[in-house]
Write a protein that holds these residues in place. Structure first.
Motif, PDB file in Angstrom:
ATOM      1  N   LEU A 243      -4.052  11.669 -22.643  1.00 13.67           N
ATOM      2  CA  LEU A 243      -2.858  10.886 -22.328  1.00 13.67           C
ATOM      3  C   LEU A 243      -3.116  10.006 -21.115  1.00 13.67           C
ATOM      4  N   PRO A 244      -2.634   8.764 -21.135  1.00  7.03           N
ATOM      5  CA  PRO A 244      -2.746   7.920 -19.947  1.00  7.03           C
ATOM      6  C   PRO A 244      -1.620   8.227 -18.968  1.00  7.03           C
ATOM      7  N   ASP A 245      -1.813   7.881 -17.736  1.00  2.20           N
ATOM      8  CA  ASP A 245      -0.784   8.077 -16.710  1.00  2.20           C
ATOM      9  C   ASP A 245       0.127   6.851 -16.706  1.00  2.20           C
ATOM     10  N   VAL A 246       1.214   6.920 -17.498  1.00  2.00           N
ATOM     11  CA  VAL A 246       2.138   5.787 -17.623  1.00  2.00           C
ATOM     12  C   VAL A 246       3.573   6.205 -17.328  1.00  2.00           C
ATOM     13  N   GLY A 247       3.745   7.313 -16.620  1.00  2.00           N
ATOM     14  CA  GLY A 247       5.089   7.774 -16.302  1.00  2.00           C
ATOM     15  C   GLY A 247       5.707   8.536 -17.460  1.00  2.00           C
ATOM     16  N   VAL A 248       7.021   8.359 -17.628  1.00  2.00           N
ATOM     17  CA  VAL A 248       7.723   9.033 -18.721  1.00  2.00           C
ATOM     18  C   VAL A 248       7.473   8.270 -20.009  1.00  2.00           C
ATOM     19  N   LEU A 249       6.863   8.943 -20.982  1.00  2.00           N
ATOM     20  CA  LEU A 249       6.466   8.299 -22.228  1.00  2.00           C
ATOM     21  C   LEU A 249       7.270   8.883 -23.383  1.00  2.00           C
ATOM     22  N   PRO A 250       8.133   8.084 -24.029  1.00  2.00           N
ATOM     23  CA  PRO A 250       8.845   8.574 -25.220  1.00  2.00           C
ATOM     24  C   PRO A 250       7.899   8.617 -26.414  1.00  2.00           C
ATOM     25  N   VAL A 251       7.836   9.749 -27.084  1.00  2.00           N
ATOM     26  CA  VAL A 251       6.926   9.950 -28.208  1.00  2.00           C
ATOM     27  C   VAL A 251       7.743  10.400 -29.411  1.00  2.00           C
ATOM     28  N   VAL A 252       7.492   9.785 -30.564  1.00  2.00           N
ATOM     29  CA  VAL A 252       8.184  10.122 -31.800  1.00  2.00           C
ATOM     30  C   VAL A 252       7.172  10.719 -32.779  1.00  2.00           C
ATOM     31  N   ASP A 253       7.481  11.887 -33.305  1.00  6.33           N
ATOM     32  CA  ASP A 253       6.655  12.502 -34.323  1.00  6.33           C
ATOM     33  C   ASP A 253       6.887  11.748 -35.631  1.00  6.33           C
ATOM     34  N   PRO A 254       5.876  11.048 -36.170  1.00  6.15           N
ATOM     35  CA  PRO A 254       6.106  10.249 -37.382  1.00  6.15           C
ATOM     36  C   PRO A 254       6.398  11.083 -38.617  1.00  6.15           C
ATOM     37  N   GLU A 255       6.038  12.356 -38.602  1.00  5.34           N
ATOM     38  CA  GLU A 255       6.261  13.194 -39.775  1.00  5.34           C
ATOM     39  C   GLU A 255       7.632  13.847 -39.781  1.00  5.34           C
ATOM     40  N   THR A 256       8.169  14.147 -38.584  1.00  4.34           N
ATOM     41  CA  THR A 256       9.473  14.801 -38.524  1.00  4.34           C
ATOM     42  C   THR A 256      10.559  13.900 -37.956  1.00  4.34           C
ATOM     43  N   GLY A 257      10.180  12.825 -37.250  1.00  4.73           N
ATOM     44  CA  GLY A 257      11.155  11.944 -36.631  1.00  4.73           C
ATOM     45  C   GLY A 257      11.690  12.455 -35.311  1.00  4.73           C
ATOM     46  N   GLU A 258      11.163  13.568 -34.805  1.00  7.09           N
ATOM     47  CA  GLU A 258      11.643  14.130 -33.550  1.00  7.09           C
ATOM     48  C   GLU A 258      11.162  13.286 -32.366  1.00  7.09           C
TER      49      GLU A 258
END
Length: 325
Positions: A243-258
């Motif tokens: 992971l890069p150091d970019v602060g708070v990173l929103p991540v979406v699971d493409p398989e579940t949409g979470e």
């Protein structure tokens, strides 16, 4: 003065896909074919089934090819050589689940999958050889029901094995035009489609990111290896390793949409992530090795063509020296 004609908006996606496939075809035919001349040996050359001469055993040779009569006469271990079949059938299991619709490098993982499928089809579809494919998407039937076992539907599409340049181009076009759908993939079921119905000995290629649990696809892979030479192409993105150091990173699971928010500024979190990712990739490599598959890793931030050429050269060198995995 008239301006250059523009493509209609509704035709842009299709025209863009055709343009990409045209450039990809030129790239493969000019560069890849120029570096890897000759029909045999191919990317994963089948040793064939017709008996040839024998030679002395070397470390790394397959013990299943031991020539016991010659060994008994000479008191030295010998292995039996075989003559390669003049017609080869190659089947591709192409995983286009939702996790492939991701990429932070030069390409998306999906683009690398399509490129790998095109290169493999080109390398094997010559001299009357046939190429077929089964394509899996990430779709799941509502309510968690079972998928359709074969054919079109249930997240799977089967393309019959055919020979000829036009047929191969149509196959690649079908792979590139497959829509990625949300949902979890079933890589084990996709691989198992290559086992049904039983086919003559040939080459089986599985192209995926192999993020599904190894317990799901290891057994079908071992079963596939009994009759075929198996090549596993693992496609990954650098962000899946660290992971890069970019602060708070929103991540979406493409398989579940979470949706998850990851605080990448925490060095301990990045360290744990890198360790977990390395352990996951090591587990995948160990499972592929245990299944008897050759393993090629392609990344979205590297030259996939160069990596493929190096892999083919290493395979040819190993077979020339008489050593196999």
């Amino acid at each position: 003065m008239t301006s250059p004609a523009r493509r209609p908006p509704d035709a842009t996606p299709r025209d863009r896909t055709e343009a990409v496939l045209s450039r990809l075809h030129l790239l493969v035919t000019r560069k890849l074919d120029g570096l890897l001349q000759g029909d045999y040996v191919g990317l994963l050359p089948g040793p064939g089934s017709e008996a040839g001469d024998s030679r002395e055993y070397r470390p790394g040779d397959d013990v299943r090819r031991m020539d016991w009569p010659v060994t008994a006469r000479t008191t030295m271990p010998h292995v039996r050589r075989t003559v390669a079949d003049r017609e080869l059938e190659t089947w591709l299991a192409v995983d286009l689940s939702a996790s492939l619709d991701f990429g932070t490098g030069r390409w998306l993982k999906r683009d690398v999958v399509v490129a790998a499928a095109a290169a493999l089809a080109h390398l094997t579809a010559r001299g009357g050889n046939r190429v077929g494919a089964v394509i899996g998407t990430g779709s799941e039937p509502p309510g968690g029901g079972r998928r359709a076992p074969a054919g079109r539907g249930g997240g799977f599409t089967r393309l019959p094995a055919r020979s000829g340049r036009r047929e191969v181009q149509a196959l690649v076009r079908a792979v590139a035009g497959t829509e990625i759908r949300p949902g979890r993939s079933d890589l084990g079921a996709l691989v198992d489609l290559l086992n049904r119905p039983p086919r003559r000995r040939g080459v089986a290629v599985v192209v995926s990111d192999f993020l599904a649990p190894p317990a799901q696809w290891t057994r079908p892979l071992r079963k596939l290896r009994v009759r075929h030479d198996v090549l596993a192409i693992e496609v990954l993105d650098p962000r899946e390793l660290e992971l890069p150091d970019v602060g708070v990173l929103p991540v979406v699971d493409p398989e579940t949409g979470e949706l998850h928010e990851v605080r990448t500024g925490d060095p301990r979190l990045r360290h744990r992530y890198a360790e977990a990712a390395a352990a996951q990739r090591a587990e995948i490599a160990a499972a592929l090795r245990a299944g008897g598959a050759a393993h090629l890793r392609l990344r979205t931030d590297r030259d996939w063509l160069l990596d493929m050429v190096r892999f083919v050269a290493a395979q040819r060198h190993a077979r020339t020296r008489g050593t196999t995995r």
